[in-house]
Design a protein around this motif. Structure first.
Motif, PDB file in Angstrom:
ATOM      1  N   UNK A  25      29.795 -83.127 -51.865  1.00 23.55           N
ATOM      2  CA  UNK A  25      28.479 -82.165 -50.963  1.00 23.55           C
ATOM      3  C   UNK A  25      29.533 -80.527 -50.571  1.00 23.55           C
ATOM      4  N   UNK A  26      30.494 -80.105 -50.673  1.00 22.83           N
ATOM      5  CA  UNK A  26      30.951 -78.650 -51.041  1.00 22.83           C
ATOM      6  C   UNK A  26      30.857 -77.888 -52.317  1.00 22.83           C
ATOM      7  N   UNK A  27      30.796 -79.123 -53.119  1.00 22.59           N
ATOM      8  CA  UNK A  27      30.510 -78.331 -54.805  1.00 22.59           C
ATOM      9  C   UNK A  27      28.949 -79.408 -55.956  1.00 22.59           C
ATOM     10  N   UNK A  28      28.684 -78.586 -54.652  1.00 22.55           N
ATOM     11  CA  UNK A  28      26.832 -79.860 -55.988  1.00 22.55           C
ATOM     12  C   UNK A  28      26.588 -78.526 -56.298  1.00 22.55           C
ATOM     13  N   UNK A  29      26.736 -77.455 -56.683  1.00 21.81           N
ATOM     14  CA  UNK A  29      26.360 -76.607 -57.998  1.00 21.81           C
ATOM     15  C   UNK A  29      27.625 -76.574 -59.009  1.00 21.81           C
ATOM     16  N   UNK A  30      28.502 -76.673 -58.988  1.00 19.70           N
ATOM     17  CA  UNK A  30      29.286 -77.129 -59.814  1.00 19.70           C
ATOM     18  C   UNK A  30      28.910 -78.012 -61.120  1.00 19.70           C
ATOM     19  N   UNK A  31      28.623 -77.871 -62.170  1.00 17.65           N
ATOM     20  CA  UNK A  31      28.242 -78.516 -63.264  1.00 17.65           C
ATOM     21  C   UNK A  31      29.087 -79.486 -63.010  1.00 17.65           C
ATOM     22  N   UNK A  32      28.901 -81.039 -64.192  1.00 23.17           N
ATOM     23  CA  UNK A  32      29.563 -82.240 -63.695  1.00 23.17           C
ATOM     24  C   UNK A  32      30.674 -82.125 -64.367  1.00 23.17           C
ATOM     25  N   UNK A  55      32.848 -79.582 -65.699  1.00 24.59           N
ATOM     26  CA  UNK A  55      34.135 -79.037 -64.332  1.00 24.59           C
ATOM     27  C   UNK A  55      34.738 -79.343 -62.823  1.00 24.59           C
ATOM     28  N   UNK A  56      32.957 -79.943 -62.682  1.00 22.17           N
ATOM     29  CA  UNK A  56      33.479 -81.374 -61.562  1.00 22.17           C
ATOM     30  C   UNK A  56      34.183 -81.840 -61.530  1.00 22.17           C
ATOM     31  N   UNK A  57      34.277 -83.132 -62.534  1.00 25.70           N
ATOM     32  CA  UNK A  57      34.804 -84.448 -63.416  1.00 25.70           C
ATOM     33  C   UNK A  57      36.773 -83.306 -63.028  1.00 25.70           C
ATOM     34  N   UNK A  97      41.897 -82.971 -60.337  1.00 32.39           N
ATOM     35  CA  UNK A  97      43.192 -81.433 -59.709  1.00 32.39           C
ATOM     36  C   UNK A  97      43.042 -81.895 -58.724  1.00 32.39           C
ATOM     37  N   UNK A  98      42.442 -82.030 -57.842  1.00 36.11           N
ATOM     38  CA  UNK A  98      42.560 -81.606 -56.558  1.00 36.11           C
ATOM     39  C   UNK A  98      43.102 -83.161 -55.557  1.00 36.11           C
ATOM     40  N   UNK A  99      42.516 -84.411 -56.249  1.00 34.62           N
ATOM     41  CA  UNK A  99      42.837 -85.757 -55.762  1.00 34.62           C
ATOM     42  C   UNK A  99      44.786 -86.134 -56.371  1.00 34.62           C
ATOM     43  N   UNK A 100      44.847 -84.908 -56.880  1.00 37.82           N
ATOM     44  CA  UNK A 100      46.528 -85.315 -58.334  1.00 37.82           C
ATOM     45  C   UNK A 100      45.496 -86.671 -58.631  1.00 37.82           C
ATOM     46  N   UNK A 101      44.997 -86.643 -59.552  1.00 35.01           N
ATOM     47  CA  UNK A 101      44.597 -88.585 -59.906  1.00 35.01           C
ATOM     48  C   UNK A 101      44.764 -87.777 -61.591  1.00 35.01           C
ATOM     49  N   UNK A 146      28.524 -91.467 -58.552  1.00 35.37           N
ATOM     50  CA  UNK A 146      29.193 -91.320 -59.414  1.00 35.37           C
ATOM     51  C   UNK A 146      27.986 -91.326 -60.624  1.00 35.37           C
ATOM     52  N   UNK A 147      26.560 -91.081 -60.365  1.00 36.36           N
ATOM     53  CA  UNK A 147      25.788 -90.590 -61.185  1.00 36.36           C
ATOM     54  C   UNK A 147      26.178 -89.099 -61.477  1.00 36.36           C
ATOM     55  N   UNK A 148      25.739 -88.898 -59.881  1.00 40.63           N
ATOM     56  CA  UNK A 148      25.933 -87.485 -60.360  1.00 40.63           C
ATOM     57  C   UNK A 148      27.324 -86.319 -60.653  1.00 40.63           C
ATOM     58  N   UNK A 149      28.687 -87.231 -60.556  1.00 41.31           N
ATOM     59  CA  UNK A 149      29.662 -87.069 -61.142  1.00 41.31           C
ATOM     60  C   UNK A 149      30.427 -86.739 -62.561  1.00 41.31           C
ATOM     61  N   UNK A 150      28.975 -87.587 -62.989  1.00 33.23           N
ATOM     62  CA  UNK A 150      29.161 -88.459 -64.672  1.00 33.23           C
ATOM     63  C   UNK A 150      28.233 -87.271 -65.172  1.00 33.23           C
ATOM     64  N   UNK A 151      27.262 -86.827 -64.725  1.00 26.22           N
ATOM     65  CA  UNK A 151      25.739 -85.678 -65.068  1.00 26.22           C
ATOM     66  C   UNK A 151      24.816 -86.786 -65.353  1.00 26.22           C
ATOM     67  N   UNK A 152      24.854 -88.278 -65.098  1.00 24.48           N
ATOM     68  CA  UNK A 152      23.709 -89.025 -65.202  1.00 24.48           C
ATOM     69  C   UNK A 152      22.068 -89.072 -63.894  1.00 24.48           C
ATOM     70  N   UNK A 153      22.294 -88.155 -63.216  1.00 23.26           N
ATOM     71  CA  UNK A 153      21.330 -88.170 -62.881  1.00 23.26           C
ATOM     72  C   UNK A 153      20.199 -86.900 -62.660  1.00 23.26           C
TER      73      UNK A 153
END
Length: 553
Positions: free
Chosen positions: A506-513, A515-517, A522-526, A546-553
């Motif tokens: 929600x706080x990083x909606x402008x990031x590309x998919x 870079x967001x993934x 890194x943040x969640x250490x996964x 999930x579609x937003x993060x994977x870039x399918x939206x």
């Protein structure tokens, strides 16, 4: 609570006027002139003893109910298909009702497996067996003792099916016929329910809510649930439109359930809604080519009823199987065991979490399949256990879209229908215990288009799953309650991580998919596979993430 009736006296130019009312009335009058007992009692029954106008009465219900639904352990009382006619108003096209008691019942072959499995099928069937009475036997007997009135009254809604075993003499075309009270009362009860459902579900408002020029075939209506306590029923109605000669005709397919089965219906309402919506794709073309002319069993309506009957029977049998063998009825910790192959268990749990609990387990032994299903059930939410079932009877040995966990007894996964796998409309895990393989369905490719392949083998294992197995081995010497508590803590940990993921996105909606993934890992250490697991949990909390993060939206 009484459902309000829409004012339908105003004629709408966008609704098709019935073109064959005269033909239908003439045909019904001819049929009513026959003095045969085989004439539809559903149309001619008159519980109050008052002669009704045959024209108006017959126009409301012009079909013979098809007795095709299972009786024992079935929560569905009947299905009703209705249509709006500008001349007649709400009209019943077809009714599918239960068969006579003991005429069709759940197969008993599961009893032969009692010595091979740790579950008692006969006790389960005994505990879950339901009666056909609507609403209750006591109320029905009270209604039967009331003195008959000479005034024109409506049939008593307190009537019930199968109350008495005696006989009652009824007048049929001038002659006396001795019929069982249960059959007579059942016909009156069915008629009153069907009339109420028809008059309170299909309305002209369905056309006014449709945008001009909209594609009706692409419409995805959602069923609504109406609880009618004064009639002792619950209605799950699917309202839809059918285009006929550039006109929109309102229709409605309703499932009627006894009020006593409210809990069972609400637990499976999402499944029944999906089934009715899928059935709509087959029903619309049939209704578009039908002109509603019937000759009591030989017309187009009868053909539609026969074409839809297998799908309604399948839905009822799915509900029967869930009533008898859902995972919510069994102790998960006592009988659930992962596969003996550790690597297979790691891949299975990883894929099971990645597909949000939608998993099909295939094996040649029922006991082994059920043991794995009970183990996987520990990672589902309580509401999802009601939509998961054990592999028990050959009658239920078929893949059913919409269930979370289910098992199939087969020599290999080739016995699983690829068409039914795709009907899920989402990724599904398929585990073959005999071949020690785990696969996952592929619904869309990277660019969002349908994929040529149906299954893809799973090879990656999430780091979160590996850590869970290592910790579980350390707790092997502890009690079953301790191990079960740790499994629940693992599921809660995934939910907390999913909430953190949603907040970060929600706080990083402008990031590309891409870079967001990377930032999420890194943040969640996964690792990448663990991120897919957490993303599947987050998708349940916020659909479309999930579609937003994977870039399918």
């Amino acid at each position: 609570m009484e459902v309000p009736i829409k004012d339908a006296t105003t004629e709408s130019p966008s609704v098709k006027m019935s073109e064959n009312v005269a033909s239908k009335l003439a045909e019904l009058k001819t049929a009513e002139s026959y003095k045969e007992e085989t004439t539809s009692e559903f149309i001619n029954s008159n519980s109050s003893g008052v002669k009704e106008n045959p024209e108006t009465h017959s126009c409301k219900q012009v079909c013979l109910p098809l007795a095709c639904l299972p009786h024992d352990c079935n929560i569905v009382y009947c299905f009703v298909l209705s249509v709006w006619d500008n001349v007649i108003g709400p009209q019943t096209l077809q009714v599918w009702k239960r068969e006579q008691k003991m005429q069709q019942s759940p197969p008993k072959s599961a009893a032969n497996q009692e010595s091979k499995t740790p579950f008692n099928a006969e006790e389960c069937i005994k505990n879950t067996e339901i009666k056909a009475e609507l609403p209750s036997e006591t109320k029905a007997k009270v209604a039967m003792k009331e003195p008959a009135s000479g005034s024109a009254t409506q049939p008593s809604y307190a009537g019930s099916l199968g109350v008495c075993d005696g006989g009652i003499a009824v007048a049929a075309h001038g002659s006396q016929h001795c019929k069982p009270k249960s059959d007579r009362l059942g016909s009156v009860r069915l008629q009153s329910i069907v009339r109420y459902v028809t008059e309170h579900t299909v309305t002209l408002a369905q056309v006014s809510h449709q945008p001009i020029g909209a594609d009706v075939a692409a419409e995805q209506p959602s069923p609504t649930i109406m609880i009618i306590p004064q009639h002792g029923i619950i209605i799950q109605a699917l309202r839809f439109l059918v285009r006929e000669d550039d006109m929109l005709v309102p229709h409605c397919l309703s499932m009627v359930v006894s009020l006593k089965e409210e809990t069972q219906l609400l637990q499976t309402s999402s499944l029944t809604a999906a089934y009715l919506t899928r059935l709509l794709r087959k029903l619309r073309p049939l209704l578009g080519n039908c002109h509603y002319i019937t000759s009591f069993g030989n017309g187009e309506l009868y053909s539609i009823g026969e074409a839809v009957k297998p799908h309604l029977q399948e839905l009822c049998w799915v509900l029967v199987s869930l009533r008898m063998h859902s995972l919510s009825r069994y102790p998960l910790l006592q009988s659930g065991q992962p596969p003996s192959d550790r690597q297979l268990a790691l891949k299975l749990l990883t894929s099971h979490l990645c597909t949000a609990g939608y998993t099909v387990v295939v094996g040649d032994k029922c006991t082994a399949v059920n043991s794995v299903l009970l183990w996987l059930g520990q990672f589902l939410r309580p509401s999802e256990l009601h939509l998961s079932r054990l592999c028990w009877d050959p009658c239920y040995n078929q893949l059913q879209p919409g269930l979370f966990l289910q098992g199939i007894v087969s020599s290999s996964k080739k016995g699983v229908s690829a068409e039914r796998l795709l009907q899920f409309g989402r990724p599904v895990t398929l585990c073959d215990l005999d071949a020690s393989t785990v696969s996952r369905t592929i619904v869309f490719s990277a660019n969002g288009t349908p994929h040529k392949e149906v299954l893809k083998e799973v090879t990656a294992v999430a780091g979160l799953v590996r850590q869970f197995f290592r910790d579980s081995e350390l707790l092997a010497s502890h009690s079953r309650e301790v191990r079960g508590g740790y499994s629940q803590a693992f599921v809660r940990c995934l939910q907390y991580q999913a909430l953190a993921l949603i907040t970060f996105v929600r706080h990083n909606r402008q990031e590309q998919s891409t870079k967001l993934a990377g930032k999420l890992q890194t943040v969640l250490d996964l690792d990448e596979t663990s991120l897919t697991v957490v993303l599947a949990v987050a998708e349940q909390l916020q659909p479309g993430l999930s579609r937003l993060v994977s870039g399918l939206s």
